[in-house]
Design a protein around this motif. Sequence first.
Motif, mmCIF file in Angstrom:
data_model
loop_
_atom_site.group_PDB
_atom_site.id
_atom_site.type_symbol
_atom_site.label_atom_id
_atom_site.label_comp_id
_atom_site.label_asym_id
_atom_site.label_seq_id
_atom_site.Cartn_x
_atom_site.Cartn_y
_atom_site.Cartn_z
ATOM 1 N N ILE A 1 -1.586 12.272 8.054
ATOM 2 C CA ILE A 1 -0.894 11.716 9.220
ATOM 3 C C ILE A 1 -0.060 12.793 9.902
ATOM 4 C CG2 ILE A 1 0.896 10.069 9.927
ATOM 5 C CD1 ILE A 1 -0.187 8.255 7.597
ATOM 6 N N MET B 1 0.843 -1.187 0.000
ATOM 7 C CA MET B 1 0.000 0.000 0.000
ATOM 8 C C MET B 1 0.885 1.247 0.000
ATOM 9 S SD MET B 1 -2.932 0.965 2.696
ATOM 10 C CE MET B 1 -3.833 2.447 2.520
ATOM 11 N N ASP B 2 0.532 2.205 -0.807
ATOM 12 C CA ASP B 2 1.274 3.451 -0.907
ATOM 13 C C ASP B 2 0.755 4.440 0.146
ATOM 14 O OD1 ASP B 2 2.845 5.545 -1.723
ATOM 15 O OD2 ASP B 2 1.574 6.052 -3.441
ATOM 16 N N TRP B 3 1.612 4.798 1.109
ATOM 17 C CA TRP B 3 1.239 5.679 2.212
ATOM 18 C C TRP B 3 1.413 7.154 1.877
ATOM 19 C CZ3 TRP B 3 -1.359 4.175 6.392
ATOM 20 C CH2 TRP B 3 -1.384 2.813 6.661
ATOM 21 N N TYR C 1 -1.422 9.648 2.078
ATOM 22 C CA TYR C 1 -1.922 9.847 3.435
ATOM 23 C C TYR C 1 -0.953 10.639 4.311
ATOM 24 C CZ TYR C 1 -5.131 6.230 1.955
ATOM 25 O OH TYR C 1 -6.068 5.522 1.273
ATOM 26 N N PHE C 2 0.250 10.874 3.811
ATOM 27 C CA PHE C 2 1.281 11.535 4.613
ATOM 28 C C PHE C 2 0.841 12.906 5.135
ATOM 29 C CE2 PHE C 2 5.260 13.950 5.138
ATOM 30 C CZ PHE C 2 5.808 13.193 6.161
#
Length: 187
Positions: free
Chosen positions: A10, A1-3, A6-7
Amino acid sequence: MDWMPYFPLILSLITLAVGPVVYHLARVAGRPLGALDGFVFVAISGLVLLHIVPDSIAIAGWLAAAACLVGLLAPSLAERWLHGRAGHAHAVALVLGLVAIGLHAFTDGLALVTRAGGDAGGGHQLPMAVILHRLPIGLTIWFLLRPAYGSSVAIGALTLIAVATGIGFAAGGVVQHAVESQGRAAF
């Protein structure tokens, strides 16, 4: 999964949670929070005045300029209008304040959604401004609510902000596709 998508979300939530920690550390060390507050103010002002507003006006023209003016004047006008009506105004202000905090956090979540190649009205500077202003928000919520209402209420307010931000972030792609670039730039 590519985070990576969402960085920003987060990082904004971590920055919000750091506010109370910084407040506590500053109190323990006996240091004023003025320097930190000044840094955040200058950083956000620079991002907004040098990047976000000019890009927004370039895209949406007078509509973005009018939106900036309303955003600057509306809080002062509302405060003057409510001054002297303290009895009912306090309860109304509390409810409106909670609604406003939730809506503000929701729109912050929308602003955290970035697309490849930048986005209308500030590209990737808008998410950076949102992330930076989360620290003074966390500090302010903790400073105002914890002494008066206790840790539970302060944590509840921070949780409201975090949840509303997450909902805004989740809805961001849909909203960005539904609203044309001029509308986003004006916002």
